[in-house]
Design a protein around this motif. Structure first.
Motif, PDB file in Angstrom:
ATOM      1  N   ARG A 171       0.684  -1.234   0.139  1.00  0.00           N
ATOM      2  CA  ARG A 171      -0.098  -0.081  -0.008  1.00  0.00           C
ATOM      3  C   ARG A 171       0.913   1.337   0.055  1.00  0.00           C
ATOM      4  O   ARG A 171       0.355   2.205  -0.716  1.00  0.00           O
ATOM      5  CB  ARG A 171      -0.973  -0.197   1.145  1.00  0.00           C
ATOM      6  CG  ARG A 171      -2.017  -1.129   1.183  1.00  0.00           C
ATOM      7  CD  ARG A 171      -2.728  -1.259   2.385  1.00  0.00           C
ATOM      8  NE  ARG A 171      -3.886  -0.003   2.462  1.00  0.00           N
ATOM      9  CZ  ARG A 171      -4.769   0.309   3.310  1.00  0.00           C
ATOM     10  NH1 ARG A 171      -4.462  -0.152   4.575  1.00  0.00           N
ATOM     11  NH2 ARG A 171      -5.131   1.451   3.255  1.00  0.00           N
TER      12      ARG A 171
ATOM     13  N   GLN B 257      -0.417   3.739  -8.859  1.00  0.00           N
ATOM     14  CA  GLN B 257      -0.450   5.225  -8.962  1.00  0.00           C
ATOM     15  C   GLN B 257      -0.981   5.967  -9.948  1.00  0.00           C
ATOM     16  O   GLN B 257      -1.579   6.980  -9.939  1.00  0.00           O
ATOM     17  CB  GLN B 257       0.933   5.458  -8.500  1.00  0.00           C
ATOM     18  CG  GLN B 257       1.596   5.023  -7.143  1.00  0.00           C
ATOM     19  CD  GLN B 257       2.716   5.834  -6.489  1.00  0.00           C
ATOM     20  OE1 GLN B 257       3.021   6.690  -7.257  1.00  0.00           O
ATOM     21  NE2 GLN B 257       3.562   5.176  -5.660  1.00  0.00           N
TER      22      GLN B 257
ATOM     23  N   GLY C 215       1.419   6.181   6.938  1.00  0.00           N
ATOM     24  CA  GLY C 215       0.010   5.948   7.254  1.00  0.00           C
ATOM     25  C   GLY C 215       0.070   4.376   7.606  1.00  0.00           C
ATOM     26  O   GLY C 215      -0.824   3.659   7.546  1.00  0.00           O
TER      27      GLY C 215
ATOM     28  N   ALA D 241       0.825   7.619  -1.401  1.00  0.00           N
ATOM     29  CA  ALA D 241       1.799   7.126  -2.311  1.00  0.00           C
ATOM     30  C   ALA D 241       1.489   7.938  -3.755  1.00  0.00           C
ATOM     31  O   ALA D 241       2.268   8.563  -4.371  1.00  0.00           O
ATOM     32  CB  ALA D 241       2.088   5.708  -2.609  1.00  0.00           C
ATOM     33  N   ALA D 242       0.376   7.870  -3.924  1.00  0.00           N
ATOM     34  CA  ALA D 242      -0.319   8.547  -5.296  1.00  0.00           C
ATOM     35  C   ALA D 242      -0.024   9.925  -5.426  1.00  0.00           C
ATOM     36  O   ALA D 242       0.028  10.668  -6.134  1.00  0.00           O
ATOM     37  CB  ALA D 242      -1.650   7.923  -5.636  1.00  0.00           C
TER      38      ALA D 242
ATOM     39  N   GLY E 163       1.402   2.485  -3.011  1.00  0.00           N
ATOM     40  CA  GLY E 163       0.555   2.870  -4.141  1.00  0.00           C
ATOM     41  C   GLY E 163      -0.521   1.690  -4.542  1.00  0.00           C
ATOM     42  O   GLY E 163      -1.327   2.133  -5.218  1.00  0.00           O
TER      43      GLY E 163
ATOM     44  N   GLU F  89      -5.423   7.423   2.821  1.00  0.00           N
ATOM     45  CA  GLU F  89      -4.996   5.747   2.946  1.00  0.00           C
ATOM     46  C   GLU F  89      -3.569   5.792   2.621  1.00  0.00           C
ATOM     47  O   GLU F  89      -3.077   6.694   1.696  1.00  0.00           O
ATOM     48  CB  GLU F  89      -5.925   4.971   2.067  1.00  0.00           C
ATOM     49  CG  GLU F  89      -7.183   5.007   2.607  1.00  0.00           C
ATOM     50  CD  GLU F  89      -7.498   4.140   3.896  1.00  0.00           C
ATOM     51  OE1 GLU F  89      -6.579   3.552   4.423  1.00  0.00           O
ATOM     52  OE2 GLU F  89      -8.594   4.309   4.574  1.00  0.00           O
ATOM     53  N   PRO F  90      -2.842   4.790   2.974  1.00  0.00           N
ATOM     54  CA  PRO F  90      -1.520   4.795   2.514  1.00  0.00           C
ATOM     55  C   PRO F  90      -1.128   4.860   1.013  1.00  0.00           C
ATOM     56  O   PRO F  90      -0.338   5.589   0.451  1.00  0.00           O
ATOM     57  CB  PRO F  90      -1.080   3.373   2.952  1.00  0.00           C
ATOM     58  CG  PRO F  90      -1.948   3.336   4.185  1.00  0.00           C
ATOM     59  CD  PRO F  90      -3.218   3.810   3.974  1.00  0.00           C
ATOM     60  N   GLU F  91      -2.169   4.053   0.218  1.00  0.00           N
ATOM     61  CA  GLU F  91      -1.975   3.907  -1.220  1.00  0.00           C
ATOM     62  C   GLU F  91      -2.229   5.451  -1.728  1.00  0.00           C
ATOM     63  O   GLU F  91      -1.640   5.816  -2.978  1.00  0.00           O
ATOM     64  CB  GLU F  91      -2.672   2.949  -1.986  1.00  0.00           C
ATOM     65  CG  GLU F  91      -4.262   3.121  -1.413  1.00  0.00           C
ATOM     66  CD  GLU F  91      -4.686   2.243  -0.304  1.00  0.00           C
ATOM     67  OE1 GLU F  91      -4.026   2.004   0.624  1.00  0.00           O
ATOM     68  OE2 GLU F  91      -5.769   1.644  -0.467  1.00  0.00           O
TER      69      GLU F  91
END
Lengths: 427, 251
Positions: free
Chosen positions: A381, B108, B51, B78-79, A384, B73-75
């Motif tokens: 996660r 991403q 996160g 990142a994005a 990404g 959220e963590p993802e």
């Protein structure tokens, strides 16, 4: 010594509507099976071998209803060059099947050969099934030997150019089907058998496989995903010197599946690999892999690799045994059974067993049950990958060791596609 | 770029305050270093920013280009362009390194509404980037970090950073477990990524990494707070005198 009243009644009720086929070489085998059945009775809830799986619905006289799944998925193995043999609710469909002639193999049907006076099938029909009753009884297989009227009878004499594909179709919500296949592989011959279902509302299948010295058989199976179907399958294999048997099964849903595999390694330097990938959803999903491998020759290798992904209260069972006889020195035995539980409600019940009487062997076994690794999930996660996609990736990674047992990449891709479909239906 | 204001964080499971009011701003194009003794909260800061579960923000916040990071959220972080180079990169058996990177990159891109990168373009790109970091084809094919040495794992982190091209890079103890040669390789990788639009937050216990990755600003963290901020000379002071002197001075 007679059967207890409860078992006697259950057996009588089950076989009341079944007729014992008469005539031909098979008559004696069926009579023998019936007498063995009368002595053993059908599986009951208190039988040790059925401790984790309730046999009731497999044993009761009528098959419970199972709706036919309507799906627009492409049929399994679509596009793979193969010889198709189609059974619709257990009835051979000549129109849908290919011509059964193929170089290197002779394909017949049990229904055609059972009432002949003489056929090689006599040396195999019920023979491995009978051997497989010791030390643990498998009465549903005996029931099958006694009453089944059809199945394929395959004699592999060379190296056929394409796989033989048994296609089971389920069209009747109440179909109750038994099939009994015989496969004889000659010395140095090699073939691949594909199976895909679902076969019926309730399916009892026996496959007896006899592989001569230096022969090889690859068995790749996908059990259909009709939600309410019930399967009890029995694979009995006997392996000669330097022979090879590889069996891979993928199970996607189905309310009850019991796959028993019984393998005897009787010739030196033989190899048997049996692997299973199962994904199940819901609290009425129950999948049971029961495996018994006997090493009775020198320097043989066996592997049992079973992985299960369970969610929403699904249950997985593994009973696996490696028996090494006193003279089976240099045995290399491996057994792993693992489950990935995607929630707290699902459960995995495992009974791994080793019984070793030889002193120069290498046998290892392991069984684990766990959830998705939080650190791995966070790592993905943090790069990404969204939660659901990361979970799917880790789920497929968990299945990888078992998937690797399926060496054919094309077939593996077909399987993978089904697994991805299953994963995507979660949402 | 990255703005941390009065950040208070405690461990969710035990009632223990780790960060007690961190203030920090990393501008685009700059490299900030955070140094501090063990247990000062450096790694916690990196986890909270990225996160990870298990931490509760009790006060204050953090934004990336004005966007509230802690809501994401963590993802999503990142994005949005945040990248954490892990102190302990995680092994993922059964997932190939290439598959992992391609999945991450395209996830991403998808999240940002961009087109996914084709397999051919991806392959070309990763080969070039891997070569700079002396990562061979075998390492790319193997499962993520499985059987990698300490140095290989860190190089793999930098490769991911190079592929994902984040706006804000947080490097958590990237020098730990590295020998001199590996440190050089990793630092070269990081330096190659230094760019006008990109910020760096380099968390380290020792000064030696900062010989290779020259910071613009150095912060000293102790007991959950930034206690002193200065130029690169501050790192040398730590190297020569240890943390005790600085901590005594600010106490």
């Amino acid at each position: 010594m007679g059967l207890p009243q409860e078992k006697l009644s259950a057996l009588e009720a089950r076989i009341a509507g079944l007729g014992l086929p008469q005539g031909g070489w098979s008559e004696a085998a069926r009579a023998d099976a019936l007498s063995r059945l009368n002595a053993a009775g059908l599986p009951g809830r208190r039988d040790e071998y059925w401790k984790y799986t309730r046999p009731d619905t497999l044993v009761q006289p009528e098959a419970p209803e199972a709706a036919v799944l309507v799906t627009d998925e492409a049929p399994m193995f679509d596009g793979v060059d193969r010889l198709k043999i189609v059974f619709v609710d257990g009835v051979f469909d000549a129109d849908a099947s290919d011509d059964l002639t193929l170089d290197g193999v002779r394909i017949e049907r049990l229904a055609e050969i059972a009432d002949r006076d003489i056929h090689w099938g006599r040396e195999l029909y019920g023979v491995l099934e009978t051997r497989g009753q010791d030390p643990v009884a498998r009465p549903l297989a005996t029931l099958n030997t006694a009453f089944t009227t059809d199945g394929v009878v395959i004699h592999v004499t060379g190296t056929p150019s394409k796989p033989i594909s048994l296609i089971y179709r389920h069209e009747d919500d109440r179909s109750d089907v038994m099939l009994h296949h015989l496969i004889k592989v000659d010395s140095g011959a090699e073939a691949t058998i594909l199976e895909n279902g679902p076969a019926a509302a309730r399916f009892n299948k026996v496959m007896e496989i006899d592989i001569a010295d230096g022969g090889a058989l690859h068995h790749v199976r996908s059990q259909g995903r009709d939600h309410d179907r019930r399967d009890a399958t029995f694979t009995f294999a006997r392996l000669g010197k330097e022979s090879e048997f590889r069996s891979f099964t993928m199970t996607v849903n189905g309310v009850l599946t019991r796959n028993e595999t019984v393998i005897e390694l009787l010739g030196d330097d033989a190899l048997a690999h049996v692997a299973g990938v199962c994904v199940g959803d819901g609290d009425n999903f129950h999948h049971d892999d029961t495996v018994f491998i006997t090493h009775d020759a020198v320097n043989c290798e066996s592997r049992q690799v079973f992985k299960k992904v369970l969610r929403n209260g699904a249950t997985g069972v593994f009973q696996g045994k490696i028996l090494v006889k006193p003279d089976a020195q240099k045995t290399d035995g491996y057994q792993i059974s693992q489950s990935l539980l995607l929630d707290d409600d699902s459960q995995f019940l495992a009974k791994p067993e080793l019984e070793i009487y030889a002193d120069d062997v290498a046998c290892s076994h392991g069984s684990t049950s766990g959830a998705i690794d939080e650190d791995q999930l966070f790592y993905l996660r943090a790069r990404g990958v969204p939660m659901d996609q990361a979970t799917d990736l880790l789920t497929l990674a968990f299945l990888a060791e078992a998937m690797e047992e399926l060496a054919d990449e094309t077939l593996a891709d077909h399987m993978l596609e089904r697994l991805e479909g299953w994963l995507s239906r979660r949402r | 770029m990255l703005k941390i204001e009065n950040l208070h964080v405690k461990l969710e499971e035990e009632d223990k305050q780790i960060l007690k009011g961190v203030n920090l701003e990393v501008e685009a194009g700059k490299v900030h270093a955070i140094m501090g003794p063990n247990g000062s909260g450096k790694s916690t800061l990196s986890y909270v920013l990225s996160g990870r579960d298990g931490y509760e923000v009790t006060e204050g916040g953090a934004t990336l280009e004005g966007e509230d990071l802690l809501e994401l959220e963590p993802e999503e972080r990142a994005a949005a362009g945040l990248f954490l180079a892990f102190q302990y990169p995680v092994e993922i058996p059964g997932v190939g390194n290439m598959t992992f990177l391609r999945t991450a990159l395209n996830a991403q891109r998808k999240a940002r509404g961009e087109e996914e990168m084709s397999a051919a373009d991806f392959l070309k790109l990763i080969r070039a980037k891997a070569k700079d970091l002396k990562i061979d084809a075998d390492m790319l094919k193997r499962p993520v970090n499985v059987g990698f040495s300490g140095g290989e794992k860190k190089r793999n982190e930098i490769l991911q950073m190079a592929m994902l091209e984040p706006k804000m890079c947080v490097l958590d103890e990237t020098d730990s477990g590295l020998d001199v040669d590996a440190m050089k390789l990793v630092s070269d990788g990081v330096n190659a990524l230094r760019a006008e639009g990109r910020g760096f937050l380099v968390i380290t216990h020792y000064q030696r990494l900062l010989d290779h990755i020259k910071p613009d600003v150095v912060h000293i963290m102790a007991d959950g707070k930034i206690v002193k901020t200065g130029g690169p000379e501050l790192a040398l002071e730590v190297e020569n005198n240890g943390y005790a002197d600085i901590l005594a001075e600010v106490a």
